[in-house]
Design an enzyme around this catalytic site. Structure first.
Site, PDB file in Angstrom:
ATOM      1  CD  GLU A  68      10.940  13.062  10.949  1.00  0.00           C
ATOM      2  OE1 GLU A  68       9.762  12.710  11.088  1.00  0.00           O
ATOM      3  OE2 GLU A  68      11.803  12.345  10.401  1.00  0.00           O
ATOM      4  CD  GLU A  79      13.752   0.826   8.668  1.00  0.00           C
ATOM      5  OE1 GLU A  79      14.237   1.733   9.365  1.00  0.00           O
ATOM      6  OE2 GLU A  79      14.357  -0.210   8.375  1.00  0.00           O
ATOM      7  CB  CYS A 101      13.790   8.985   7.502  1.00  0.00           C
ATOM      8  SG  CYS A 101      14.696   7.786   6.509  1.00  0.00           S
ATOM      9  CB  ALA A 155       1.646   6.317  11.097  1.00  0.00           C
ATOM     10  N   GLY A 156       3.566   4.827  13.166  1.00  0.00           N
ATOM     11  CA  GLY A 156       4.281   3.608  13.566  1.00  0.00           C
ATOM     12  C   GLY A 156       3.834   3.099  14.926  1.00  0.00           C
ATOM     13  CE  LYS A 181      -1.609   2.762   2.921  1.00  0.00           C
ATOM     14  NZ  LYS A 181      -1.363   3.984   2.128  1.00  0.00           N
TER      15      LYS A 181
HETATM   16  P1  NAD Z   1       2.860   8.672   7.338  1.00  0.00           P
HETATM   17  O1  NAD Z   1       3.138   7.933   8.578  1.00  0.00           O
HETATM   18  O2  NAD Z   1       1.843   9.737   7.349  1.00  0.00           O
HETATM   19  O3  NAD Z   1       2.392   7.676   6.183  1.00  0.00           O
HETATM   20  C1  NAD Z   1       3.208   6.594   5.744  1.00  0.00           C
HETATM   21  C2  NAD Z   1       2.332   5.548   5.088  1.00  0.00           C
HETATM   22  O4  NAD Z   1       1.513   4.921   6.083  1.00  0.00           O
HETATM   23  C3  NAD Z   1       1.347   6.062   4.046  1.00  0.00           C
HETATM   24  O5  NAD Z   1       1.200   5.064   3.055  1.00  0.00           O
HETATM   25  C4  NAD Z   1       0.068   6.236   4.859  1.00  0.00           C
HETATM   26  O6  NAD Z   1      -1.082   6.171   4.044  1.00  0.00           O
HETATM   27  C5  NAD Z   1       0.139   5.055   5.800  1.00  0.00           C
HETATM   28  N1  NAD Z   1      -0.472   5.225   7.118  1.00  0.00           N
HETATM   29  C6  NAD Z   1      -0.542   6.350   7.868  1.00  0.00           C
HETATM   30  N2  NAD Z   1      -1.102   6.079   9.069  1.00  0.00           N
HETATM   31  C7  NAD Z   1      -1.363   4.743   9.090  1.00  0.00           C
HETATM   32  C8  NAD Z   1      -1.919   3.850  10.048  1.00  0.00           C
HETATM   33  N3  NAD Z   1      -2.321   4.279  11.239  1.00  0.00           N
HETATM   34  N4  NAD Z   1      -2.037   2.550   9.732  1.00  0.00           N
HETATM   35  C9  NAD Z   1      -1.621   2.094   8.541  1.00  0.00           C
HETATM   36  N5  NAD Z   1      -1.094   2.879   7.574  1.00  0.00           N
HETATM   37  C10 NAD Z   1      -0.963   4.195   7.850  1.00  0.00           C
HETATM   38  O7  NAD Z   1       4.285   9.205   6.848  1.00  0.00           O
HETATM   39  P2  NAD Z   1       4.607  10.125   5.587  1.00  0.00           P
HETATM   40  O8  NAD Z   1       4.161  11.500   5.935  1.00  0.00           O
HETATM   41  O9  NAD Z   1       4.122   9.491   4.334  1.00  0.00           O
HETATM   42  O10 NAD Z   1       6.202  10.059   5.553  1.00  0.00           O
HETATM   43  C11 NAD Z   1       7.013  10.921   6.300  1.00  0.00           C
HETATM   44  C12 NAD Z   1       7.531  10.235   7.549  1.00  0.00           C
HETATM   45  O11 NAD Z   1       8.179   9.015   7.193  1.00  0.00           O
HETATM   46  C13 NAD Z   1       8.569  11.027   8.296  1.00  0.00           C
HETATM   47  O12 NAD Z   1       8.315  10.983   9.678  1.00  0.00           O
HETATM   48  C14 NAD Z   1       9.869  10.304   7.988  1.00  0.00           C
HETATM   49  O13 NAD Z   1      10.878  10.470   8.939  1.00  0.00           O
HETATM   50  C15 NAD Z   1       9.416   8.906   7.880  1.00  0.00           C
HETATM   51  N6  NAD Z   1      10.354   8.124   7.084  1.00  0.00           N
HETATM   52  C16 NAD Z   1      11.125   7.175   7.708  1.00  0.00           C
HETATM   53  C17 NAD Z   1      12.045   6.453   6.980  1.00  0.00           C
HETATM   54  C18 NAD Z   1      12.921   5.401   7.626  1.00  0.00           C
HETATM   55  O14 NAD Z   1      13.460   4.580   6.919  1.00  0.00           O
HETATM   56  N7  NAD Z   1      13.075   5.401   8.927  1.00  0.00           N
HETATM   57  C19 NAD Z   1      12.173   6.675   5.618  1.00  0.00           C
HETATM   58  C20 NAD Z   1      11.380   7.641   5.028  1.00  0.00           C
HETATM   59  C21 NAD Z   1      10.461   8.350   5.780  1.00  0.00           C
END
Ligand code: NAD
Length: 483
Positions: free
Chosen positions: A386, A253, A287, A235-236, A179
């Site tokens: 962040e 991640e 990230c 979200a994580g 997804k």
């Molecule tokens: P986000 O958490 O908003 O969304 C990420 C993905 O998860 C999207 O596909 C979203 O639709 C889905 N999602 C969101 N909430 C969810 C939930 N409760 N259950 C299931 N799926 C859900 O993140 P974003 O805004 O797309 O990305 C930016 C963030 O990602 C930043 O915090 C960045 O640091 C992090 N990031 C981390 C890494 C890493 O490897 N550690 C790499 C890139 C980005």
């Protein structure tokens, strides 16, 4: 050029969605709609998971010899390589990633990952025999694929971060439901076309579309065996709660607030040059960025001046121009967020040395100037939270031990850098930083070595052989000696 699709990639073929709603994708640089695809509903997720379940339980993918799976992965890589430029352009069109970076990370990156994991699939032993410690026989330890994987990816590096999960999962013998983020869903349709051309056994890889709700439904789906997520820490945490309740393995991640430790023997001008990518890659939307710049008190103003000059000198512009170093942010919400942090920094008493506003000459696109704050205390919000944009904070330290203490005084632990002319000293400092990865005199991921975070930056590792292990479980078979 606009990209529209009427169907979803489920069970190895294009299928009409159950619902009729659509996702519109916008260009970060022009603010125009660049494409649209169907929005999946829960019934589409059910169909995708059922397909992946079938390919796993029926053995059409999971029971293949690893060498055969490797051949498929290489064919998948070939098909994707033909679409490398198309993928890079699609990513840039969506999220505004500078095209030179998109070609390398998003166009070529996934191809390299597939080839790397194809080779690991071929060379990783599925079974090993150990003499039992009790002396009564032999134990066969088998590595088996974990099952159906739900892979959820973010918008900042959509193609490569999806492949961080797909390549090792498929290499291990797992099947996948991906997804992608709704903001950057279009490139996943190119991925699907490549999977079809490669002839991946039907149902091995499935792609559904949607945002948070569809993601939540997928994570909790009873037929999913493992979740792999890249995205925000908030979200994580929610995903971890669901997986905890279900006792479902999960790799997370998440976000970061990494430190660049500039040691007192560093060549400050070359360090500042390196920070252009170590701290501001993809307009700061990466990230592992070293966004806290730790400078020795004795050289503080030199570091501030060099980092300020570097940031002020970066070319901000159209992400399709090869000379552009900093493009727009992903969307208006993200720009609002970054701008609000710039206000917070000023209110906290930090000194703005460059940037802080929207660049002149752009009437469209969600741009923010590269911004540097000096006189930042590590307790300021701009040093703790962040921001995910081109905003850096320069913090003074008194001694090497103090620098390490400040680097470690963070909720996060994802990346980081040490800048020095003495490699041994750099390695020694690197050993003391609590983080999942760290670069000496720059930062670049190595796909052959594990990447991931500690503390609020996540759980588990991707890349390297460790990234393959995340999709394998072990079974011990105790064989008793016969007389
Ligand atoms: P986000 O958490 O908003 O969304 C990420 C993905 O998860 C999207 O596909 C979203 O639709 C889905 N999602 C969101 N909430 C969810 C939930 N409760 N259950 C299931 N799926 C859900 O993140 P974003 O805004 O797309 O990305 C930016 C963030 O990602 C930043 O915090 C960045 O640091 C992090 N990031 C981390 C890494 C890493 O490897 N550690 C790499 C890139 C980005």
């Amino acid at each position: 050029m606009s990209f529209h699709h009427e169907q979803l990639f489920i069970g190895g073929a294009w299928k009409y969605p159950v619902g009729s709603e659509r996702i519109e994708v916008f260009s970060a640089s022009t603010e125009e709609v660049v494409g649209s695809v169907p929005l999946a509903v829960n019934a589409d997720v059910d169909a995708a998971v059922a397909a992946a379940r079938q390919a796993f339980d029926g053995g059409s993918w999971s029971s293949l010899e690893p060498g055969v799976r490797a051949d498929y992965l290489n064919r998948f890589a070939d098909a994707l390589a033909k679409r490398s430029e198309e993928t890079a352009q699609m990513v840039t069109r969506q999220n505004g990633m500078p095209i030179t970076l998109a070609r390398m990370a998003e166009g070529d990156g996934p191809v390299g990952l597939l080839r790397y994991y194809a080779e690991l699939a071929r060379t990783t032993e599925a079974e090993e025999s150990r003499r039992s410690i009790g002396g009564y026989g032999t134990t066969v330890v088998r590595r088996e694929p974990i099952g159906v994987v739900a892979a959820i990816s973010p918008w900042n590096y959509p193609a490569i971060l999806a492949m961080f999960k797909i390549a090792p999962a498929l290499a291990a013998g797992c099947t996948v439901v991906l997804k992608p983020s709704p903001e950057t869903v279009l490139d996943s349709f190119i991925l699907a076309e490549a999977a079809i051309e490669a002839g991946l056994p039907a149902e091995t890889l499935n792609i559904i579309t949607g945002g948070v709700e569809i993601g939540q439904y997928l994570v909790a789906h009873p037929d999913v065996d493992k979740v792999a997520f890249t995205g925000s820490t908030a979200a994580g945490r929610q995903i971890a709660r669901t997986c905890g309740e279900l006792l479902r393995p999960v790799t997370l991640e998440l976000g970061g607030k990494s430190a660049a430790i500039i040691l007192d023997d560093a060549d400050i001008s070359s360090a500042a040059k390196g920070l252009a990518t170590a701290s501001l890659l993809n307009s700061g939307q990466t990230c592992y960025m070293s966004t806290r710049i730790l400078a020795p008190r004795s050289h503080y103003s030199e570091v501030v001046d060099a980092v300020t000059a570097m940031a002020a000198g970066l070319t901000v512009g159209d992400p399709f121009e090869a000379s552009t170093a900093v493009g727009p942010l992903i969307n208006q919400r993200q720009r609002d967020r970054v701008e609000s942090y710039i206000e917070v920094g000023q209110a906290e008493g930090a000194r703005l040395t460059t940037g802080g506003a929207r660049p002149a000459g752009f009437d469209r696109g969600w741009y923010v100037q590269p911004t540097v704050f000096a006189e930042v205390d590590n307790n300021f919000r701009i040093a703790r939270e962040e921001i995910f944009g081109p905003v850096l904070a320069v913090i003074a330290y008194e001694s090497e031990a103090d620098a390490v203490a400040i680097a470690n005084d963070s909720d996060y632990g994802l990346g980081g850098t040490v800048w020095t002319t003495d490699p041994d000293r750099g390695l020694n400092v690197a050993r003391k930083v609590r983080t999942g990865s760290l670069g000496i005199n720059n930062f670049a991921l190595d796909i052959g070595s594990p990447f991931g975070g500690v503390k609020a930056s996540g759980l588990g590792r991707e890349l390297g052989p460790e990234g393959l292990s995340a999709y394998l479980t072990t079974k011990s078979i105790y064989q008793f000696d016969t007389e």
